[in-house]
Design a protein around this motif. Structure first.
Motif, PDB file in Angstrom:
ATOM      1  N   TRP A  71       0.828  -1.209   0.000  1.00 23.90           N
ATOM      2  CA  TRP A  71       0.000   0.000   0.000  1.00 23.90           C
ATOM      3  C   TRP A  71       0.863   1.261   0.000  1.00 23.90           C
ATOM      4  CZ3 TRP A  71      -0.747   3.352   4.432  1.00 23.90           C
ATOM      5  CH2 TRP A  71      -1.613   4.405   4.166  1.00 23.90           C
ATOM      6  N   ALA A 104      -5.511   0.227  -2.200  1.00 26.52           N
ATOM      7  CA  ALA A 104      -5.932   0.776  -0.911  1.00 26.52           C
ATOM      8  C   ALA A 104      -7.201   0.097  -0.414  1.00 26.52           C
ATOM      9  CB  ALA A 104      -6.139   2.288  -1.037  1.00 26.52           C
ATOM     10  N   TYR A 107      -6.324  -3.570   0.585  1.00 23.88           N
ATOM     11  CA  TYR A 107      -5.553  -3.590   1.828  1.00 23.88           C
ATOM     12  C   TYR A 107      -6.414  -3.175   3.012  1.00 23.88           C
ATOM     13  CZ  TYR A 107      -2.103  -2.342   5.361  1.00 23.88           C
ATOM     14  OH  TYR A 107      -1.393  -2.244   6.535  1.00 23.88           O
ATOM     15  N   PRO A 124      -6.668   3.294   5.000  1.00 22.51           N
ATOM     16  CA  PRO A 124      -5.909   3.326   3.734  1.00 22.51           C
ATOM     17  C   PRO A 124      -6.686   3.971   2.591  1.00 22.51           C
ATOM     18  CG  PRO A 124      -5.758   1.169   4.776  1.00 22.51           C
ATOM     19  CD  PRO A 124      -6.815   1.916   5.511  1.00 22.51           C
TER      20      PRO A 124
END
Length: 405
Positions: A71, A104, A107, A124
């Motif tokens: 990420w 993002a 994750y 994230p």
């Protein structure tokens, strides 16, 4: 330390129109990127420690740690797109930001499940979203909305019992809530610097345009006046030729004199624009040598501008080049002051033994001829590990007359 330009490659150089800007403030950009990435690294590390402190499967640690690295790499792509963005451009460059945004989301979901935290699942995505090229007013609202959403999901985590009651357990939570605002503040400073750099470049272009306009005005006034006078003199000579040849010949001579005046006026005008005060020449030489890492001692007379620039200017530039090319690069000494009825310029530098013979080349011969033409002298000394060039010239009036031969 620029107009809008097309997007460049994600990790490559900016397009040609933006290269001047990029070269001037590249270091500051890397400071900005480092600050944002450091914030993200610290946040992932804090959440990894929090997950380690709870009884979870080993796979959860891998998801939080390894997934966090992936990420972080995706956010650098977003930052690169932000740097090479088109100001006020239509929409987003989806071809560049789609994959980072997808990373993002993936994750966030995986890390949120591994850490049993809605906040870690949202963080994230919120961080990646605020790194996009939002309009100025819109970006503030996006950051505010992202912060409010994370505050809300933090309360949800607290109600679910997913957050511990101690201060160490709340540190990752608070850090996750403020990271969008911290990242955007770093980008805001970058935007301010870009604006200042563009203002500086615009001011420089405006100054250059004004100078060109002034030169064009002076040339127009000078040549226009002389050409009009010459045209009238030639017209008068043409009328006088049939009945008074002597008067016509006088007008032709006057026209020729006007041509000489115009030519001399143009030469003087060009000399005025080309000439640089000798004090500035020596100061420029000092700055250039200092920029090359040479320890420079300089003594410049306050009235150095009165010295003959046409004779000494090329000498100062040539000797500076010699110091850079043939010197050992440790120290140099410049001196420019009055010497009796004239001026004395001296440059001394440590020498590179392998380049000693090159000092007596065509450069010094050309300087000797130039100085001799104005009645000056040039002395070269090579002793004690130092190479010195000493130039003396008469005052400006004597130099303009050619000086003593």
């Amino acid at each position: 330390m620029s107009s809008s330009s097309a997007l460049a490659s994600p990790l490559g150089d900016p397009p040609p129109g933006a290269r001047a800007l990029a070269r001037g403030i590249t270091a500051t950009w890397w400071y900005t990127v480092t600050a944002v990435v450091f914030i993200e690294v610290f946040l992932v590390f804090a959440w990894a420690l929090r997950v380690l402190a709870t009884p979870v499967e080993p796979a959860a640690i891998v998801v939080v740690g390894i997934g966090g690295i992936v990420w972080l790499a995706s956010t650098t792509v977003l930052l690169s797109a932000y740097r090479h963005r088109v100001e006020n451009g239509p929409g987003f460059p989806w071809a560049r930001i789609a994959v980072p945004l997808l990373v993002a989301v993936v994750y966030g979901v995986a890390a949120g499940l591994a850490a049993n935290s809605w906040l870690f699942g949202v963080m994230p995505v919120a961080q990646s979203v605020v790194l996009l090229n939002w309009q100025r007013g819109v970006r503030v609202r996006v950051v505010g909305l992202a912060t409010l959403v994370m505050i809300g999901v933090a309360f949800v985590d607290g109600a679910r019992g997913a957050l511990g009651g101690g201060i160490p357990d709340w540190i990752p939570t608070l850090y996750a809530i403020v990271i969008p605002a911290m990242s955007v503040s770093s980008l805001w400073w970058w935007d301010v610097l870009v604006t200042l750099d563009r203002a500086r470049a615009s001011e420089a272009r405006l100054a250059a345009t004004q100078e060109r306009l002034r030169i064009a005005t002076d040339v127009h006034d000078l040549q226009g006046h002389h050409l009009q006078v010459i045209a009238l003199q030639l017209e008068l000579a043409e009328r006088l030729m049939p009945r008074d040849p002597d008067a016509a010949l006088g007008e032709l001579r006057a026209a020729r004199a006007s041509v000489d005046d115009a030519r001399q006026g143009t030469r003087d005008l060009a000399t005025r624009f080309r000439s640089v005060p000798l004090g500035d020449e020596v100061a420029n030489a000092r700055d250039l040598l200092s920029a090359a890492g040479i320890a420079v001692e300089a003594e410049i007379a306050p009235d150095a501008g009165e010295a003959p620039a046409s004779a000494l200017g090329p000498v100062i530039r040539e000797t500076t080049t010699n110091v850079l090319r043939h010197g050992a690069g440790r120290h140099a000494r410049l001196s420019f002051a009055r010497a009796g009825e004239g001026w004395r310029y001296e440059v001394v530098n440590d020498v590179d033994p392998g380049a000693l013979r090159e000092h007596a080349g065509s450069g010094l011969d050309g300087m000797k001829r130039r100085i001799a033409e104005v009645g000056g002298t040039l002395e070269v000394r090579d002793e004690g590990g130092e190479f010195a060039v000493v130039v003396t010239v008469p005052s400006r009036d004597d130099a303009d007359r050619g000086g003593p031969r």
